[in-house]
Design a protein around this motif. Structure first.
Motif, PDB file in Angstrom:
ATOM      1  N   PRO A 251      27.768  47.505  34.302  1.00  0.00           N
ATOM      2  CA  PRO A 251      29.039  47.988  35.236  1.00  0.00           C
ATOM      3  C   PRO A 251      30.182  48.089  34.245  1.00  0.00           C
ATOM      4  O   PRO A 251      30.278  47.484  33.271  1.00  0.00           O
ATOM      5  CB  PRO A 251      29.111  46.844  36.237  1.00  0.00           C
ATOM      6  N   VAL A 252      31.038  48.812  34.739  1.00  0.00           N
ATOM      7  CA  VAL A 252      32.316  48.888  34.221  1.00  0.00           C
ATOM      8  C   VAL A 252      33.422  48.575  35.250  1.00  0.00           C
ATOM      9  O   VAL A 252      33.269  49.172  36.452  1.00  0.00           O
ATOM     10  CB  VAL A 252      32.582  50.307  33.770  1.00  0.00           C
ATOM     11  N   ILE A 253      34.491  47.910  35.046  1.00  0.00           N
ATOM     12  CA  ILE A 253      35.349  47.354  36.191  1.00  0.00           C
ATOM     13  C   ILE A 253      36.690  48.167  35.649  1.00  0.00           C
ATOM     14  O   ILE A 253      37.248  48.108  34.470  1.00  0.00           O
ATOM     15  CB  ILE A 253      35.667  46.017  36.142  1.00  0.00           C
ATOM     16  N   LYS A 254      37.172  48.986  36.802  1.00  0.00           N
ATOM     17  CA  LYS A 254      38.460  49.505  36.652  1.00  0.00           C
ATOM     18  C   LYS A 254      39.350  48.573  36.898  1.00  0.00           C
ATOM     19  O   LYS A 254      39.685  48.217  38.279  1.00  0.00           O
ATOM     20  CB  LYS A 254      38.708  50.853  37.702  1.00  0.00           C
ATOM     21  N   PRO A 255      40.162  48.211  35.781  1.00  0.00           N
ATOM     22  CA  PRO A 255      41.350  47.064  35.961  1.00  0.00           C
ATOM     23  C   PRO A 255      42.167  47.479  36.955  1.00  0.00           C
ATOM     24  O   PRO A 255      42.976  46.460  37.694  1.00  0.00           O
ATOM     25  CB  PRO A 255      41.568  46.697  34.687  1.00  0.00           C
ATOM     26  N   GLU A 256      42.715  48.552  37.196  1.00  0.00           N
ATOM     27  CA  GLU A 256      43.883  48.944  38.150  1.00  0.00           C
ATOM     28  C   GLU A 256      43.337  48.743  39.522  1.00  0.00           C
ATOM     29  O   GLU A 256      44.136  48.814  40.202  1.00  0.00           O
ATOM     30  CB  GLU A 256      44.233  50.519  37.906  1.00  0.00           C
ATOM     31  N   LEU A 257      41.792  48.836  39.814  1.00  0.00           N
ATOM     32  CA  LEU A 257      41.619  48.706  41.215  1.00  0.00           C
ATOM     33  C   LEU A 257      41.093  47.237  41.552  1.00  0.00           C
ATOM     34  O   LEU A 257      40.994  46.810  42.633  1.00  0.00           O
ATOM     35  CB  LEU A 257      40.275  49.460  41.434  1.00  0.00           C
ATOM     36  N   CYS A 258      40.787  46.407  40.347  1.00  0.00           N
ATOM     37  CA  CYS A 258      40.162  44.948  40.532  1.00  0.00           C
ATOM     38  C   CYS A 258      41.322  44.253  41.193  1.00  0.00           C
ATOM     39  O   CYS A 258      42.409  44.172  40.760  1.00  0.00           O
ATOM     40  CB  CYS A 258      39.780  44.514  39.356  1.00  0.00           C
ATOM     41  N   ASN A 259      40.968  43.517  42.491  1.00  0.00           N
ATOM     42  CA  ASN A 259      41.944  42.390  43.154  1.00  0.00           C
ATOM     43  C   ASN A 259      41.621  41.103  42.645  1.00  0.00           C
ATOM     44  O   ASN A 259      42.204  40.256  43.145  1.00  0.00           O
ATOM     45  CB  ASN A 259      41.745  42.772  44.451  1.00  0.00           C
ATOM     46  N   GLY A 260      40.624  40.955  41.777  1.00  0.00           N
ATOM     47  CA  GLY A 260      40.373  39.412  41.353  1.00  0.00           C
ATOM     48  C   GLY A 260      39.733  38.498  42.190  1.00  0.00           C
ATOM     49  O   GLY A 260      39.715  37.503  42.076  1.00  0.00           O
ATOM     50  N   CYS A 261      39.062  39.154  43.481  1.00  0.00           N
ATOM     51  CA  CYS A 261      38.558  38.364  44.335  1.00  0.00           C
ATOM     52  C   CYS A 261      37.437  37.649  43.931  1.00  0.00           C
ATOM     53  O   CYS A 261      37.082  36.348  44.456  1.00  0.00           O
ATOM     54  CB  CYS A 261      38.227  39.315  45.556  1.00  0.00           C
ATOM     55  N   GLY A 262      36.633  37.950  42.885  1.00  0.00           N
ATOM     56  CA  GLY A 262      35.541  37.160  42.231  1.00  0.00           C
ATOM     57  C   GLY A 262      34.067  37.307  42.954  1.00  0.00           C
ATOM     58  O   GLY A 262      33.449  36.653  42.629  1.00  0.00           O
ATOM     59  N   ASP A 263      34.258  37.972  44.111  1.00  0.00           N
ATOM     60  CA  ASP A 263      32.870  38.270  44.692  1.00  0.00           C
ATOM     61  C   ASP A 263      31.566  38.733  43.644  1.00  0.00           C
ATOM     62  O   ASP A 263      30.470  38.382  43.961  1.00  0.00           O
ATOM     63  CB  ASP A 263      32.936  39.491  45.942  1.00  0.00           C
ATOM     64  N   CYS A 264      32.059  39.564  42.878  1.00  0.00           N
ATOM     65  CA  CYS A 264      31.042  40.132  41.917  1.00  0.00           C
ATOM     66  C   CYS A 264      30.498  39.053  40.959  1.00  0.00           C
ATOM     67  O   CYS A 264      29.237  38.813  40.911  1.00  0.00           O
ATOM     68  CB  CYS A 264      31.608  41.287  41.049  1.00  0.00           C
ATOM     69  N   LYS A 265      31.116  37.960  40.633  1.00  0.00           N
ATOM     70  CA  LYS A 265      31.000  37.233  39.746  1.00  0.00           C
ATOM     71  C   LYS A 265      30.122  35.908  40.598  1.00  0.00           C
ATOM     72  O   LYS A 265      28.995  35.310  40.052  1.00  0.00           O
ATOM     73  CB  LYS A 265      32.278  36.242  39.373  1.00  0.00           C
ATOM     74  N   VAL A 266      30.276  35.720  42.005  1.00  0.00           N
ATOM     75  CA  VAL A 266      29.222  34.865  42.718  1.00  0.00           C
ATOM     76  C   VAL A 266      28.110  35.606  43.089  1.00  0.00           C
ATOM     77  O   VAL A 266      27.159  34.696  43.019  1.00  0.00           O
ATOM     78  CB  VAL A 266      30.336  34.623  44.064  1.00  0.00           C
ATOM     79  N   LEU A 267      28.032  36.751  43.333  1.00  0.00           N
ATOM     80  CA  LEU A 267      27.052  37.539  43.443  1.00  0.00           C
ATOM     81  C   LEU A 267      25.896  37.819  42.411  1.00  0.00           C
ATOM     82  O   LEU A 267      24.825  37.452  42.538  1.00  0.00           O
ATOM     83  CB  LEU A 267      27.258  38.964  44.061  1.00  0.00           C
ATOM     84  N   CYS A 268      26.233  37.960  41.302  1.00  0.00           N
ATOM     85  CA  CYS A 268      25.686  38.261  40.251  1.00  0.00           C
ATOM     86  C   CYS A 268      25.141  36.897  39.439  1.00  0.00           C
ATOM     87  O   CYS A 268      25.686  36.242  38.728  1.00  0.00           O
ATOM     88  CB  CYS A 268      26.646  38.856  39.143  1.00  0.00           C
TER      89      CYS A 268
END
Length: 87
Positions: A10-27
């Motif tokens: 994946p690539v994260i678009k920093p301008e859209l990321c809100n820092g919620c961390g859901d991806c980190k928890v899921l992965c």
């Protein structure tokens, strides 16, 4: 083919990321990590792709979990040749 030669991650678009961390928890393979803290201390840290080669080829579970639409993956069709399906 060695995983290091398959550019599926994946690539994260920093301008859209809100820092919620859901991806980190899921992965479970641990692709995502928190980035640098906000110097003002107001916003949550953005997520970064810290371990891209931990991403499982053709896994796309992180995309729908990202409510801000910050995660982008390559087109699956370009990577089918790297996967062997077993019965």
């Amino acid at each position: 083919m060695p995983r290091e030669e398959i550019p599926w991650f994946p690539v994260i678009k920093p301008e859209l990321c809100n820092g919620c961390g859901d991806c980190k928890v899921l992965c479970k393979p641990g692709v995502f990590e928190l980035g640098e803290p906000d110097p003002t201390g107001i916003h949550r840290p953005k997520l970064i792709v810290a371990h891209p080669m931990n991403c499982l080829v053709l896994c796309d579970r992180c995309v729908p979990i990202c409510t801000s639409g910050a995660i982008v993956l390559p087109k699956k069709e370009d990577f089918e040749k790297y996967v062997e399906y077993l019965d």
